[in-house]
Design an enzyme around this catalytic site. Structure first.
Site, PDB file in Angstrom:
ATOM      1  N   HIS A 182      59.661   6.014  50.148  1.00 37.01           N
ATOM      2  CA  HIS A 182      59.843   6.612  48.824  1.00 37.01           C
ATOM      3  C   HIS A 182      58.884   7.789  48.627  1.00 37.01           C
ATOM      4  O   HIS A 182      57.670   7.599  48.519  1.00 37.01           O
ATOM      5  CB  HIS A 182      59.580   5.524  47.776  1.00 37.01           C
ATOM      6  CG  HIS A 182      59.786   5.958  46.372  1.00 37.01           C
ATOM      7  ND1 HIS A 182      58.760   6.126  45.478  1.00 37.01           N
ATOM      8  CD2 HIS A 182      60.920   6.245  45.695  1.00 37.01           C
ATOM      9  CE1 HIS A 182      59.242   6.480  44.311  1.00 37.01           C
ATOM     10  NE2 HIS A 182      60.550   6.571  44.398  1.00 37.01           N
ATOM     11  N   HIS A 231      59.692  15.531  42.780  1.00 37.21           N
ATOM     12  CA  HIS A 231      60.300  14.483  41.973  1.00 37.21           C
ATOM     13  C   HIS A 231      60.909  15.024  40.688  1.00 37.21           C
ATOM     14  O   HIS A 231      61.871  14.493  40.168  1.00 37.21           O
ATOM     15  CB  HIS A 231      59.266  13.403  41.626  1.00 37.21           C
ATOM     16  CG  HIS A 231      59.829  12.286  40.811  1.00 37.21           C
ATOM     17  ND1 HIS A 231      59.625  12.181  39.452  1.00 37.21           N
ATOM     18  CD2 HIS A 231      60.617  11.250  41.156  1.00 37.21           C
ATOM     19  CE1 HIS A 231      60.255  11.104  39.002  1.00 37.21           C
ATOM     20  NE2 HIS A 231      60.866  10.521  40.012  1.00 37.21           N
TER      21      HIS A 231
HETATM   22  O1  G3P Z   1      65.534   7.141  44.158  1.00 42.45           O
HETATM   23  C1  G3P Z   1      65.103   5.830  44.044  1.00 42.45           C
HETATM   24  C2  G3P Z   1      63.947   5.923  43.162  1.00 42.45           C
HETATM   25  O2  G3P Z   1      63.174   6.913  43.765  1.00 42.45           O
HETATM   26  C3  G3P Z   1      64.354   6.344  41.803  1.00 42.45           C
HETATM   27  O3  G3P Z   1      63.300   6.635  41.074  1.00 42.45           O
HETATM   28  O4  G3P Z   1      62.132   8.244  39.767  1.00 42.45           O
HETATM   29  O5  G3P Z   1      61.175   7.549  41.914  1.00 42.45           O
HETATM   30  O6  G3P Z   1      63.117   9.058  41.849  1.00 42.45           O
HETATM   31  P1  G3P Z   1      62.409   7.950  41.181  1.00 42.45           P
HETATM   32 CA    CA Z   2      63.969   9.195  44.060  1.00 38.60          CA
END
Ligand code: G3P
Ligand code: CA
Length: 351
Positions: free
Chosen positions: A35, A77
């Site tokens: 992530h 992000h």
């Molecule tokens: O994309 C999965 C997760 O990353 C969604 O949340 O806000 O971290 O992009 P975010």
């Molecule tokens: Ca994401």
């Protein structure tokens, strides 16, 4: 049979092991999705963060995607780069600071769509969560904002070096907003994937979105697997969509299966903070959908109360145990800021 092996060997000798292996993703094992890279240990969305994630065994690296003024996709992000770059210390960009409303939320900062790629490349990334991840601040000011093209190149070259598939899991961020300002993300994403030879159903790629309409449109333009992201509250930012709660009913999941290969729910939608397993995995599987929940993080701040160690929010608790609960619930993969722990938990589960 001997001919088949000779052909495979020839492919490996001519194009390297990755060409032979890059489409063979580990289908039997749940996938570990890094992530924003190994963002628990390096500033998020930097090549250093993605590189560490690959070294730790992640199957996929996740770039969130936003666009520059000159139409390039970069990994951030959000389009507001105030918190993740040193833009505030660049006097030459002082007058770019502005206030905008994105998906109904008013925010002040500097926005990628107001910068060319060349200008963005003069900035350096910094840690988003310095209070929780103090160790990462030692890297502040060192790394550039990467383009999607650079992320793909990194994944491809790592696959060759390591002799195993390394995929990408891009998320389109604020797609309706970007379309509304004349900078739609999707066409450029498809161009980049095509240039990489990754515009196929068996490419090591999943495209994700919290919105619905752009995924539905993409499903008509590409065979690349699509993932509908779902949050525990609210609904998609694009207009006239049902709430996320309605989307996880059996009827809602059946509808998602008409355009997507899977769902990416918030982790509490799969296993509650009390450890109870919800029907979501079973219901999604009944519709033929994969389930990849987000986001598993080691800090006490992000863990359910029963898995914390001590009272320091920045201290690390029992992350692998949390991941194991989800694996036991049947998920097909998961997003984590700590791919090392993700791989440990996944491999223990898959033994
Ligand atoms: O994309 C999965 C997760 O990353 C969604 O949340 O806000 O971290 O992009 P975010
Ligand atoms: Ca994401």
């Amino acid at each position: 049979m001997a001919g088949m092996w000779r052909a495979a060997l020839a492919l490996i000798m001519v194009a390297g092991p990755a060409a032979a292996k890059e489409t063979i993703m580990p289908a039997a094992k749940p996938i570990v999705i890094a992530h924003r890279g190994a963002s628990g240990e390096r500033p998020e969305h930097t090549l250093a963060s993605y590189t560490l994630a690959i070294e730790q065994g992640a199957d996929f690296i996740e770039p969130d995607l936003v666009m520059t003024k000159d139409g390039e996709l970069v990994a951030r992000h959000e389009n507001n780069i105030a918190d993740t770059t040193d833009v505030a210390s660049h006097a030459e960009f002082k007058d770019r600071k502005t206030t905008k409303t994105i998906d109904g939320v008013k925010m002040t900062g500097w926005f990628t769509e107001d910068f060319t790629l060349a200008e963005l490349k003069t900035l350096r990334a910094k840690e988003r969560l310095p209070l929780l991840r103090r160790g990462n601040t030692q890297y502040d000011g060192q790394f550039e904002v990467p383009t999607l093209r650079e992320v793909i190149a990194l994944a491809k070259s790592a696959a060759v070096t390591r002799g195993r598939p390394v995929g990408i899991y891009p998320e389109t961020k604020h797609p309706s907003y970007f379309a509304s300002i004349g900078l739609p993300l999707e066409a450029k994403l498809l161009v980049e994937l095509k240039a990489a030879g990754w515009d196929r159903a068996d490419a090591p790629v999943f495209i994700q979105s919290f919105e619905v309409n752009n995924l539905k449109a993409l499903s008509k333009q590409t065979k690349v697997r699509l993932i509908q992201l779902l949050d525990a509250e609210g609904g998609p930012a694009d207009k006239a969509q049902p709430s996320y709660a309605a989307m996880i009913t059996p009827a809602g999941l059946k509808e998602i299966a008409t355009y997507a290969a899977g769902i990416g729910p918030a982790k509490v939608m799969v296993v509650t903070n009390d450890g109870a397993v919800t029907p979501l995995v079973a219901d999604a599987h009944a519709s033929g959908l994969k389930v990849h929940p987000w986001t598993f993080r080691a800090e006490n701040f992000f863990l359910p109360a029963g898995l914390r160690s001590g009272i320091n929010p920045a201290g690390h608790g029992r992350l692998e145990e949390e991941i194991s609960r989800h694996l036991a619930a049947g998920v097909d993969g998961f997003f984590t800021d700590y791919p090392y722990h993700g791989v440990q938990a996944r491999d223990r589960h898959s033994r």
